[in-house]
Design an enzyme around this catalytic site. Structure first.
Site, short mmCIF file in Angstrom:
data_model
loop_
_atom_site.label_atom_id
_atom_site.label_comp_id
_atom_site.label_asym_id
_atom_site.label_seq_id
_atom_site.Cartn_x
_atom_site.Cartn_y
_atom_site.Cartn_z
N LYS A 188 -7.98 4.25 2.04
CA LYS A 188 -7.20 5.34 1.86
C LYS A 188 -7.24 6.02 0.35
O LYS A 188 -7.12 7.31 0.27
CB LYS A 188 -5.81 5.30 2.46
CG LYS A 188 -5.60 4.78 3.78
CD LYS A 188 -4.08 4.62 4.01
CE LYS A 188 -4.22 3.46 5.14
NZ LYS A 188 -4.80 2.19 4.76
N GLU A 196 -16.93 23.53 -15.05
CA GLU A 196 -17.22 22.05 -15.55
C GLU A 196 -16.39 20.91 -14.54
O GLU A 196 -17.14 20.23 -14.50
CB GLU A 196 -17.13 22.10 -17.06
CG GLU A 196 -17.86 22.83 -17.96
CD GLU A 196 -17.47 22.78 -19.37
OE1 GLU A 196 -16.52 23.63 -19.92
OE2 GLU A 196 -17.76 21.85 -20.19
N SER A 204 -10.82 27.61 -27.40
CA SER A 204 -11.02 26.38 -28.16
C SER A 204 -10.02 26.43 -29.21
O SER A 204 -9.51 27.30 -29.73
CB SER A 204 -12.55 26.32 -28.90
OG SER A 204 -12.31 25.51 -29.94
N ASN A 251 -2.04 -2.30 12.98
CA ASN A 251 -3.62 -1.96 13.09
C ASN A 251 -4.02 -0.82 13.71
O ASN A 251 -4.52 0.03 13.30
CB ASN A 251 -4.25 -3.11 13.81
CG ASN A 251 -4.00 -4.69 12.53
OD1 ASN A 251 -3.64 -4.51 11.94
ND2 ASN A 251 -4.38 -5.97 13.32
N HIS A 304 -37.63 25.48 -11.72
CA HIS A 304 -37.56 24.64 -12.98
C HIS A 304 -36.98 25.01 -14.20
O HIS A 304 -37.28 25.03 -15.51
CB HIS A 304 -39.16 24.33 -13.70
CG HIS A 304 -40.16 24.10 -12.65
ND1 HIS A 304 -40.79 22.76 -12.35
CD2 HIS A 304 -40.81 24.88 -11.68
CE1 HIS A 304 -41.50 22.69 -11.46
NE2 HIS A 304 -41.69 23.86 -10.76
N LYS A 354 -14.47 31.11 -28.92
CA LYS A 354 -15.00 30.49 -27.64
C LYS A 354 -14.33 30.82 -26.40
O LYS A 354 -13.18 31.16 -26.51
CB LYS A 354 -14.76 28.91 -27.94
CG LYS A 354 -15.66 28.10 -28.78
CD LYS A 354 -17.13 28.19 -28.34
CE LYS A 354 -17.50 27.42 -27.43
NZ LYS A 354 -17.44 25.99 -27.80
N SER A 384 0.88 -1.37 0.07
CA SER A 384 -0.09 0.02 0.04
C SER A 384 0.95 1.12 -0.02
O SER A 384 0.30 2.24 -0.09
CB SER A 384 -0.95 0.06 1.21
OG SER A 384 -0.16 -0.17 2.37
N TYR A 394 -9.70 -5.86 12.85
CA TYR A 394 -9.10 -5.46 11.45
C TYR A 394 -9.04 -6.52 10.42
O TYR A 394 -8.90 -7.81 10.77
CB TYR A 394 -7.85 -5.38 11.88
CG TYR A 394 -6.71 -4.54 10.44
CD1 TYR A 394 -6.74 -3.17 9.94
CD2 TYR A 394 -5.88 -5.62 9.68
CE1 TYR A 394 -6.51 -2.94 8.92
CE2 TYR A 394 -5.42 -5.34 8.44
CZ TYR A 394 -5.50 -4.14 8.13
OH TYR A 394 -4.93 -3.57 6.96
#
Ligand code: ARG
Length: 459
Positions: free
Chosen positions: A322, A287, A274, A107, A153, A280, A20, A314
């Site tokens: 993680k 986004e 763009s 642990n 709406h 653009k 890990s 454990y």
């Protein structure tokens, strides 16, 4: 580290699935802090010598600085951060390093490290969300009286103010911070000293290590201490809700900045061009904030599924707690900062907002309210009369405030010129003085109250 019973090396695939270190190397600072607290406690309790504890402490400091400098050689064959650190410690200080693992297990170690890591993440979110709120409040004060269309709406509903709209996100961020604070309170107990699962026969002082690491108290049950991951689940839940809030706001920015809508403009700082269409200006940051929500919700879902059905105590499955969480936290942190940047950057087109606020007969409710107030009409009747007036305006192709008094009186003869005054978008927002409403005075005082609150929590 655990090779005594084994005579063969693990298969390469075993090593790959078991290791890990690529993920838990992120926990190096917490791992070293917890080890230092543990070693100091062991010495204070007379379990190891003061000299060994000193050597361990100094050696751990060296390991920390090597990792920070980037000269530390992380080895997959050593599985995880705990064994990588301990192995390097042994190279640095010799056999005394072997005494560090007295009265603990990986642990309780990993549970402690990850609690500390998640606690740091929560503190970072709180600070970032506070900065987000401050940015929103600043713009809300500026735009307490800027009229824009309010939507239901996604249809123009009633005029609101831009400041009011921004303050809605301040409230959401406040609840987000409350959820993180709440998760932090429950998280802040120390698993260290639970050892593998049953506690230890050594006379350790769990209060001391808890205190040294800033925990409120040691966890009361050793089985629970090593097998609980509620603190990750709760933090991811809070993170998921925060991400959903940011995503909704990001979506609004995408819609508002579309040339079809044009209510808001983002500068070059938060847009991209763009490669083929020179005209653009794309709201990529918004986004991506919208999209990053997927990672956060995904991490929560994944961990709920990992934990579901795990017996005490454990289980190695829990090592999968993680990767998703660390990625999700990084995504959320970036999303909050990106939204803060966009809030500071965006410029509303006030003229267009005002025009759009009056579109779609947005003040129809104001006329209905006038009929109720002035003519004592039941609201349902007023709604019907107003509906007919809106239909007449639509037929004539004019806005509500452009319809003649005479045309209105053909539908309801008791309407007077005074009614025309409630039809402007400014009059509409100004009349919404109920608590929590959009009246500019309300918005200004709410924004000022928030500014004060956010300022005083900084002191
Ligand atoms: N790398 C492990 C994890 O993240 C540490 C605990 C390992 N414990 C064990 N008994 N193998 O969960």
């Amino acid at each position: 580290m655990w090779g005594g019973r084994f005579s063969e090396r693990p298969d390469a695939i075993m090593e790959e699935i078991n290791a890990s270190i690529d993920v838990d190397r992120h926990l190096y600072a917490q791992d070293i802090a917890a080890s230092k607290a543990h070693a100091a406690m062991l010495a204070a309790q007379g379990i190891i010598s003061a000299e060994d504890a000193n050597g361990i402490g100094q050696g751990l400091d060296t390991v920390l600085s090597e990792i920070r400098k980037g000269t530390f050689d992380f080895k997959r064959s050593l599985e995880d951060i705990h064994m990588n650190v301990e192995s390097r410690l042994a190279e640095l200080i010799g056999p005394a390093a072997g005494r560090l693992h007295t009265a603990r297990s990986r642990n309780d170690q990993v549970a402690t490290d990850f609690r500390l890591y998640v606690r740091d993440a929560i503190d970072e979110f709180d600070a970032a969300l506070a900065a987000f709120q401050r940015a929103l409040v600043k713009r809300a004060i500026e735009h307490a009286g800027t009229v824009m269309p309010g939507f239901t709406h996604l249809q123009t509903a009633q005029p609101v103010t831009f400041g009011h709209h921004l303050l809605a996100y301040v409230e959401m961020a406040a609840r987000d911070r409350g959820r993180f604070a709440d998760a932090r309170r429950r998280l802040n107990e120390s698993p260290l000293g639970a050892a593998a699962l049953a506690g230890t026969s050594f006379p350790i002082d769990r209060e001391a290590t808890a205190e040294a690491l800033g925990f409120e108290r040691p966890m009361a049950n050793s089985l629970d201490a090593v097998s609980d991951r509620d603190f990750v689940l709760e933090t991811l839940s809070a993170a998921a809700i925060t991400a959903v809030h940011l995503s909704r706001f990001a979506e609004e920015i995408v819609v508002w900045t579309s040339p079809l809508v044009g209510l808001v403009r983002l500068s070059d700082k938060f847009t991209t061009g763009s490669s083929i269409m020179p005209q653009k200006r794309n709201p990529d940051a918004a986004e991506l904030v919208r999209a990053k929500t997927g990672r956060v919700i995904g991490a929560l879902t994944a961990l709920l599924i990992v934990m579901k059905g795990l017996p005490l105590a454990y289980q190695k499955d829990m090592q999968e707690d993680k990767e998703g969480a660390i990625e999700a936290f990084a995504a959320l942190s970036l999303a909050i900062r990106a939204m803060t940047g966009m809030v500071e950057d965006l410029v509303p087109d006030e003229a267009r907002m005002k025009l759009a606020a009056g579109d779609g007969y947005a003040t129809a409710t104001d006329l209905a309210d006038w009929l109720v107030r002035t003519l004592n009409m039941p609201f349902r009747d007023a709604h019907h009369v107003t509906g007919r007036i809106v239909a007449r305006a639509a037929k004539d192709g004019v806005a509500l405030h452009q319809l003649s008094l005479q045309a209105m009186q053909e539908i309801e003869p008791r309407i007077t010129a005074e009614a025309l005054r409630v039809l402007s978008v400014e009059a509409s927002v100004q009349s919404r003085t109920s608590f929590g409403g959009t009246a500019p005075d309300n918005v200004a005082s709410q924004a000022q109250a928030w500014a004060k609150r956010l300022e005083s929590e900084r002191k």
